[in-house]
Design a protein around this motif. Structure first.
Motif, mmCIF file in Angstrom:
data_model
loop_
_atom_site.group_PDB
_atom_site.id
_atom_site.type_symbol
_atom_site.label_atom_id
_atom_site.label_comp_id
_atom_site.label_asym_id
_atom_site.label_seq_id
_atom_site.Cartn_x
_atom_site.Cartn_y
_atom_site.Cartn_z
ATOM 1 N N MET A 103 0.737 -1.269 -0.030
ATOM 2 C CA MET A 103 0.073 -0.007 0.014
ATOM 3 C C MET A 103 0.971 1.306 -0.024
ATOM 4 O O MET A 103 1.878 1.181 0.681
ATOM 5 C CB MET A 103 -0.848 -0.087 1.177
ATOM 6 N N GLY A 153 -6.052 4.067 -2.986
ATOM 7 C CA GLY A 153 -5.508 3.309 -1.976
ATOM 8 C C GLY A 153 -4.615 3.647 -1.256
ATOM 9 O O GLY A 153 -4.062 2.933 -0.178
ATOM 10 N N ASP A 198 -7.112 4.063 3.281
ATOM 11 C CA ASP A 198 -7.803 2.612 3.406
ATOM 12 C C ASP A 198 -9.376 3.125 3.255
ATOM 13 O O ASP A 198 -10.064 2.364 2.606
ATOM 14 C CB ASP A 198 -7.480 2.184 4.615
ATOM 15 N N SER A 220 -11.541 1.341 0.558
ATOM 16 C CA SER A 220 -11.026 1.351 -0.918
ATOM 17 C C SER A 220 -11.153 0.044 -1.507
ATOM 18 O O SER A 220 -10.344 -0.825 -0.606
ATOM 19 C CB SER A 220 -9.855 2.226 -0.799
ATOM 20 N N SER A 278 -7.456 -0.813 -1.134
ATOM 21 C CA SER A 278 -6.521 -1.102 0.331
ATOM 22 C C SER A 278 -6.032 -2.348 0.310
ATOM 23 O O SER A 278 -6.693 -3.313 0.106
ATOM 24 C CB SER A 278 -7.644 -0.320 1.288
#
Length: 268
Positions: free
Chosen positions: A1, A84, A87, A217, A220
């Motif tokens: 991420m 992303g 989150d 998301s 995420s």
């Protein structure tokens, strides 16, 4: 991420949970939607508000840590979550168009009741939308109505946009409009702060009740079935816990205290 590089707080597998679960979530939301979410004047990198408090409570019960960061104006916050880099959103209105980028967690974290506010001495009789057709109203440009009611209002109501709720209530008090359409709690706090609590009154049942959702998301790394299920379970249990009113009232008071400091007062 991408949040890992930007913020140093990426989702980390939890030893007490199954592989892939996250211990830490990065959230954001509207920087100007009190008492639900707004920028903390004492800590401008973070957001505060009722939705923030409720998310932190739910996350704590799941053993998750949450940081709710300021990501710019609302459109910028949405962009951070779509990508992303963050989150989830803490106060997302339900939007069909956004279903391609986020999962809305049901039920809504909170609902924002939009009421008809008038002067105490108003002769306006209001039982339904039809009663407002011939009257001039005002609404803050920052109001977030459901798409269905926004379309109805555009077609059937005379609603003049105001820069903010302060301006809308001032127009009402001066007799320039017959009513203001405003949120229950935002209206309550603003009326009290402006010294208008004895002059204005909220009438009738809500005209609109947009839900404020947690939106996770698709991009995420924390978005998996376990997390969605656990968050939805906790959201379902929240109403029975009786915390809603206390959390909302606490944040109304927090916002009122902030508004009473002229140098720091936000324009809502």
């Amino acid at each position: 991420m991408a949040v890992a590089g930007l913020l140093g707080i990426a989702c980390v597998p939890a030893t007490a949970m199954a592989v892939g679960k996250c211990e830490r979530l990065v959230a954001t939301g509207s920087p100007d939607a009190p008492p639900y979410a707004w920028r903390d004047p004492q800590d401008p990198k973070h957001l505060i508000g009722a939705n923030v408090d409720l998310l932190k409570q739910v996350a704590s019960e799941l053993g998750l840590k949450v940081e709710v960061l300021y990501a710019g104006k609302r459109s910028e916050a949405q962009s951070e979550v779509r990508s992303g880099r963050m989150d989830l959103l803490v106060d997302a209105p339900l939007s069909v168009a956004e279903l391609t980028s986020v999962d809305y967690l049901h039920p809504a974290l909170l609902q924002n009741d939009y009421l008809v506010w008038t002067r105490h001495d108003s002769t306006l009789v209001y039982d339904s939308v039809a009663d407002l057709h011939l009257h001039q109203g005002a609404i803050s440009e920052k109001a977030r109505l459901t798409p269905e009611f926004a379309a109805l209002a555009k077609e059937q109501l005379k609603l003049a946009p105001a820069q903010n709720l302060t301006q809308a209530f001032q127009k009402l008090l001066l007799g320039q409009v017959d009513y203001v359409l405003a949120g229950r709690y935002a209206g309550m706090a603003m009326a009290q702060t402006l010294g208008m609590a004895n002059d204005l009154i909220a009438r009738g049942v809500p005209l609109d009740r947009p839900g404020l959702y947690l939106a996770l998301s698709h991009n995420s790394a924390c978005n998996d079935a376990w997390l969605r299920g656990q968050l939805a379970k906790k959201l379902t249990e929240l109403p029975a816990s009786g915390v809603y009113q206390a959390v909302l009232q606490r944040n109304v008071e927090r916002w009122k205290a902030q508004l009473q400091q002229p140098l720091d007062a936000p324009k809502q």
